[in-house]
Scaffold this motif. Structure first.
Motif, PDB file in Angstrom:
ATOM      1  N   LYS A   1      -4.469   6.057   1.107  1.00 49.42           N
ATOM      2  CA  LYS A   1      -4.286   5.118   2.224  1.00 49.42           C
ATOM      3  C   LYS A   1      -5.627   4.591   2.732  1.00 49.42           C
ATOM      4  O   LYS A   1      -5.753   3.401   3.051  1.00 49.42           O
ATOM      5  CB  LYS A   1      -3.526   5.813   3.358  1.00 49.42           C
TER       6      LYS A   1
ATOM      7  N   LEU B   1      -6.978   1.998   0.332  1.00 50.14           N
ATOM      8  CA  LEU B   1      -6.282   0.719   0.432  1.00 50.14           C
ATOM      9  C   LEU B   1      -6.698  -0.089   1.651  1.00 50.14           C
ATOM     10  O   LEU B   1      -6.414  -1.287   1.728  1.00 50.14           O
ATOM     11  CB  LEU B   1      -4.768   0.943   0.447  1.00 50.14           C
TER      12      LEU B   1
ATOM     13  N   GLN C   1      -7.510  -3.490  -1.567  1.00 50.26           N
ATOM     14  CA  GLN C   1      -6.222  -4.050  -1.129  1.00 50.26           C
ATOM     15  C   GLN C   1      -5.900  -5.333  -1.868  1.00 50.26           C
ATOM     16  O   GLN C   1      -4.766  -5.543  -2.329  1.00 50.26           O
ATOM     17  CB  GLN C   1      -6.279  -4.305   0.381  1.00 50.26           C
TER      18      GLN C   1
ATOM     19  N   GLN D   1      -5.119  -4.654  -5.657  1.00 46.01           N
ATOM     20  CA  GLN D   1      -3.799  -4.030  -5.760  1.00 46.01           C
ATOM     21  C   GLN D   1      -2.691  -5.037  -5.486  1.00 46.01           C
ATOM     22  O   GLN D   1      -1.638  -5.006  -6.127  1.00 46.01           O
ATOM     23  CB  GLN D   1      -3.701  -2.849  -4.803  1.00 46.01           C
TER      24      GLN D   1
ATOM     25  N   THR E   1       0.585  -0.673  -2.631  1.00 41.25           N
ATOM     26  CA  THR E   1      -0.268  -1.564  -1.862  1.00 41.25           C
ATOM     27  C   THR E   1      -0.340  -1.071  -0.425  1.00 41.25           C
ATOM     28  O   THR E   1       0.387  -0.152  -0.034  1.00 41.25           O
ATOM     29  CB  THR E   1       0.263  -3.011  -1.866  1.00 41.25           C
ATOM     30  N   VAL E   2      -1.210  -1.693   0.345  1.00 36.59           N
ATOM     31  CA  VAL E   2      -1.332  -1.304   1.743  1.00 36.59           C
ATOM     32  C   VAL E   2      -0.047  -1.590   2.508  1.00 36.59           C
ATOM     33  O   VAL E   2       0.255  -0.952   3.516  1.00 36.59           O
ATOM     34  CB  VAL E   2      -2.537  -2.028   2.387  1.00 36.59           C
TER      35      VAL E   2
END
Length: 280
Positions: A214, A217, A223, A226, A240-241
């Motif tokens: 986390k 990301l 971010q 991804q 992803t975030v």
């Protein structure tokens, strides 16, 4: 009012003409003298992908175990190659174009933008290659593909913002290029390009593995890459975030950082750009 509008239009028309000219020149000079020419813009990330895939996916078993992982890895290396090329070429652009800036009057930022746009063209070519690989791997495309331009804009905003900052600093301190080379290596391994986040989570274990994923990301570069992978290739397997953190509002943090970096880069560059000719 019409006179003001016409003046603004003429000003930016001139800037646009200069930008197009510099982009064409930079793109030609980048591969001048090489036998394969522009083909290197495709071969370089492909060769990097082959090395990464053999070493990390085959020998070290850093894979998410899905059939789409090779395409995901290729997409990640292509996106990173754009970021690395844009910043490495762009941070030297003001100094390299010093003679031109002293002889011809035009906005200094165009020199930096032209350097990054050349890398953006190469990224577009690589997207075509990734798309072909995706077809051979029978990737199931979804409606999220339409979000890809937004992801590219965000990645370009990060690259341009950092390049404007470093181009300004490089004009005064040449050591910036060496510092950036080292920091870039650290950043490369801090972003999940050669390893999937699932591998990191499984290796570290819960709950620390998920917590580290986390935090990674929240890095705007991680971010964005991804998100590109998620929307273009594998929405089912790419975290992803937006789908990893508990609240979607947290996803706005790396987006805000991305455009905050761009705003800071523009501010610093504009503040010091008038002194470039004197310093160089």
């Amino acid at each position: 009012m019409k006179a003001v509008t016409k003046k603004i239009a003429n000003r930016y028309r001139y800037a646009w003409v200069v930008l197009c000219g510099l982009v064409k020149t930079d793109f030609k000079l980048r591969y001048q003298g090489s036998f394969l020419g522009v083909i290197w813009s495709v071969l370089q990330p492909l060769m990097t992908f082959c090395v990464m895939y053999l070493v990390f996916a085959k020998f070290l078993r850093m894979s998410d175990g899905t059939p789409t992982y090779p395409v995901v890895l290729l997409m990640g290396t292509s996106a990173w190659q754009f970021f690395a090329d844009a910043t490495n070429v762009g941070l030297r652009s003001i100094v390299d174009r010093g003679d031109l800036l002293r002889k011809i009057h035009f906005p200094n930022y165009i020199v930096v933008v032209s350097a990054t746009v050349g890398s953006l063209i190469s990224l577009g070519i690589n997207f075509i290659v990734v798309f072909i690989f995706a077809l051979f791997n029978r990737v199931h495309f979804t409606w999220r593909v339409i979000l890809l331009p937004l992801n590219v804009i965000e990645l370009y905003a990060i690259a341009l913002g950092l390049t404007l900052l470093m181009a300004t600093m490089y004009t005064y301190f040449r050591d910036i290029s060496h510092i950036w080379d080292v920091f870039q290596q650290l950043l490369f391994y801090a972003v999940p390009i050669i390893y999937p986040l699932s591998y990191l989570i499984n290796t570290v274990g819960e709950p620390w593995g998920t917590t580290i994923a986390k935090v990674i990301l929240l890095n705007p570069i991680a971010q964005t890459i991804q998100d590109i992978r998620h929307n273009f290739i594998a929405p089912e397997t790419q975290p992803t975030v937006w789908n990893t953190l508990n609240h979607w509002q947290y996803g706005l943090i790396p987006v805000a950082l991305s455009f905050g970096i761009l705003a800071l880069g523009v501010f610093v560059f504009r503040k010091h750009s008038r002194k470039f000719a004197e310093v160089m």
